[in-house]
Write an enzyme that holds these catalytic residues in place. Sequence first.
Site, short mmCIF file in Angstrom:
data_model
loop_
_atom_site.label_atom_id
_atom_site.label_comp_id
_atom_site.label_asym_id
_atom_site.label_seq_id
_atom_site.Cartn_x
_atom_site.Cartn_y
_atom_site.Cartn_z
N ASP A 277 35.65 39.73 52.45
CA ASP A 277 34.55 39.52 53.39
C ASP A 277 33.24 39.91 52.73
OD1 ASP A 277 32.86 39.34 55.58
OD2 ASP A 277 33.83 40.91 56.75
N SER B 12 31.30 41.07 63.98
CA SER B 12 30.40 40.25 63.17
C SER B 12 28.97 40.34 63.70
CB SER B 12 30.93 38.82 63.12
OG SER B 12 30.30 38.07 62.12
N HIS C 160 37.24 38.00 56.96
CA HIS C 160 36.25 38.01 58.03
C HIS C 160 36.69 37.13 59.20
CE1 HIS C 160 32.29 38.70 59.76
NE2 HIS C 160 32.36 37.45 60.19
#
Length: 362
Positions: free
Chosen positions: A302, A145, A332
Site C-alpha cells: 500500500d 483510507s 489497500h
Amino acid sequence: CHLIHYLRLSHHLIALNYVICTFDKLKSVSPEDINITDAVFDGVEVRVFEPPAKQDERLKRSVVYIHGGGWALASARTSLYNNLCRIMAESLSAVVVSVEYRLVPEVCFPEQFHDALRATKHFLQPDVLAEYSVDPSRIAISGDSAGGNLAAAVCQQLSKDEHLTIRPKLQALIYPVLQAFDFNTPSYQQNMNMPVLPRYVMINYWIDYFNGNYDLAHSLLINNHTALDVGQALSFRGRLNWTSLLPSSFKKNYKPVIQTTGKADIVEEIPALLDVRAVPLLAENETLQLQPKTYILTCENDVLRDDGVMYAKRLENAGVEVTLDHFDDCFHGCMIFTIWPTDFSAGVQTRNSYIKWLDENL
C-alpha cells in the site's frame, strides 16, 4: 499531459465504480436483526445501524464511521460499507453512525471535512446520544483510507474545541491517507504501481480533492512543492521526516527525494497541501498530545503504509497510547472485500483484527 492524467484517472474511477455497483446487486450477508435508519445530522446525511437491546444493557457503545473512496467514490449506502457497518454493529453490540459526506466533484476540500465534523459534533450532543441510548464515554471515531483522513482530522478538531463536553474515547484509522507532503516515502516508492491504489491515482485524488490542476501532478510526484527553497513547507519538514519516523524494516534501502529548488507557486495555488485539516500528519505536537487512544491499521502492499506508521510514531512520541496493527501480506482497501466473489482472506483477517481491538478497548 493533462489529458493523459485525466483519462488514466477516469478509467480507474470507472473500474472502481463498476466494482461498487456490482456489489450493490448482491445480497448482504450480514445479520438481519440490525435496525438501519437514514437520518440527517446538522444538514449531513447519515445511516445509523442499531443492534437489538440486551436485557442487562442500558447504554450501548458507538462508532462514528467515515467511509473511504478518495473523497470521490462510494457511500454509506453501498453494500460494501453497509455490510461492514452491520457486522460492526452486531459484533460490538454498538450503534454505528456511517457518515454520508458529499463527494468530489460536487464539492471539494474543505467541505468533506466540514460534513464529517458537523455530523460527528451533532451526534456527540447529550440529547442525541440519549435518543440512541449511547454511552457518552464509549464512542469511537473511525474510517478507512480517505475516511481515515477525515476521521483523524475530525478528532484533531474536536480535541481543540473547548466548548465540547463529550469527546471520543478512541480513534481507529484503517490504512489512512494523512499527508500530501512527500510522495516518495518508502511505501510510495515500493508500491508505486500496486493495485488498488497506484501512486499516480493517489496524487490525482489529492488534486481533485483540492480542486487543483492535473498539470501539477508531475511536480507533486517529484516533491517540487516541498523543495528546500519553498519557505511555506520549511516549518513542516521536521514533522514528516521518514528517516527518523520509520523503522529500518520499512525504510529498507530507499532514499529520500528532497529537491533543492522547486515550485513555491504550487503551494500558493493549492494552500490546502499544508492545511492540517487535509493533512493531519502535519499537525503540531500540542494537538497530537490531545488525541485519544489510537488504533492504526496498515498494509505492506500500500502506498499509504508509511502515512499510518509515521502518524503512529508521532502520536506515540506525543504521549498517546497507540496500537499499530501491520499486515505484511495485505493490500489497500482489503477490509471491505469480504463478500463473494471477492471474499479475500485479507479482508476477513484485517476486519476481525480491527473489530477485536474495538471490542477490547471501547
